[in-house]
Design a protein around this motif. Sequence first.
Motif, short mmCIF file in Angstrom:
data_model
loop_
_atom_site.label_atom_id
_atom_site.label_comp_id
_atom_site.label_asym_id
_atom_site.label_seq_id
_atom_site.Cartn_x
_atom_site.Cartn_y
_atom_site.Cartn_z
N VAL A 165 -41.32 99.52 28.32
CA VAL A 165 -40.49 98.64 27.48
C VAL A 165 -40.51 97.22 28.03
CG1 VAL A 165 -38.12 98.18 26.73
CG2 VAL A 165 -39.02 100.50 26.65
N THR A 211 -34.12 103.65 21.97
CA THR A 211 -33.12 102.91 21.22
C THR A 211 -32.71 101.66 21.99
OG1 THR A 211 -32.27 104.95 20.24
CG2 THR A 211 -30.83 103.03 20.16
N VAL A 212 -32.77 100.51 21.30
CA VAL A 212 -32.40 99.23 21.92
C VAL A 212 -31.00 98.87 21.47
CG1 VAL A 212 -32.98 96.79 22.13
CG2 VAL A 212 -34.80 98.49 21.93
N ARG A 213 -30.10 98.68 22.43
CA ARG A 213 -28.72 98.32 22.12
C ARG A 213 -28.39 96.99 22.80
NH1 ARG A 213 -28.33 103.84 23.49
NH2 ARG A 213 -27.85 105.17 21.72
N PRO A 214 -28.52 95.86 22.09
CA PRO A 214 -28.21 94.57 22.71
C PRO A 214 -26.71 94.46 23.02
CG PRO A 214 -29.42 94.30 20.65
CD PRO A 214 -28.97 95.72 20.71
N LEU A 237 -32.46 88.22 22.45
CA LEU A 237 -32.61 89.05 21.26
C LEU A 237 -31.60 88.60 20.21
CD1 LEU A 237 -32.99 92.70 22.62
CD2 LEU A 237 -34.68 91.43 21.29
N PHE A 240 -41.75 93.65 26.16
CA PHE A 240 -40.99 92.41 26.08
C PHE A 240 -41.73 91.26 26.77
CE2 PHE A 240 -37.46 95.11 24.87
CZ PHE A 240 -36.74 94.30 24.00
N LEU A 298 -37.36 101.32 19.37
CA LEU A 298 -38.60 100.71 19.82
C LEU A 298 -39.60 101.81 20.15
CD1 LEU A 298 -39.75 97.84 20.61
CD2 LEU A 298 -39.12 98.42 22.95
#
Length: 201
Positions: free
Chosen positions: A42, A188-191, A131, A46, A180
């Motif tokens: 990941v 799972t992307v959690r900003p 993000l 980025f 992602l």
Amino acid sequence: MRRLLVGGLVAASAIWLAGLALERSRFGADLTATRARLAGEVNAQFATLGSRLDVAVRSITADATTVRSAEQGDMAATRAIFDQVTAGVNVADGSDLAITVYGSSNQPVAWAGRAEDVPGARLTGPDPLFLAPSSQGLQLVRVRPLVDAAAGGRHVGAIVAAAPLSREGQPPNAGTPFVLPTTLVPVTVRPQFEGAADTGA
């Protein structure tokens, strides 16, 4: 019968060992190794996208005078910045990339690609890479502030490059978690919420 039984046990053992080796090769020796591998993949995604955004913003060479002139309606200056922005998208291999040049009033003066509005606080804030939600889902945004060195470093605008994170064809439905893709499992992307610096990793 004995030979058949022994042969079956040997074949089953070989298959089990091969499967174990394949599992360790693909996922790692244990859960910690798998998590580390996922984190590395990941982070690499980025980093790659961030590098493309860096190339894009650095390719825009418009100075404070040109941006100020474009903001005041100078068509020659505006055309020159539009040409740079279009070239910048191509330099960064940006079929999915958007570049916008903002003036001192935080209004766009030139753009290329599918640009999204960036809050004014982000154009002058301390975080150059972040993000942000968009109509395409989550996007990574890179901001390079423009300052007038002759005026004591006064803010005169910003160059913004943005690109959506890969979704593998997933529709950007509001309220659904952003997933992602990776070579192992979807992540799972959690900003963090804006301003919530103490929410943890």
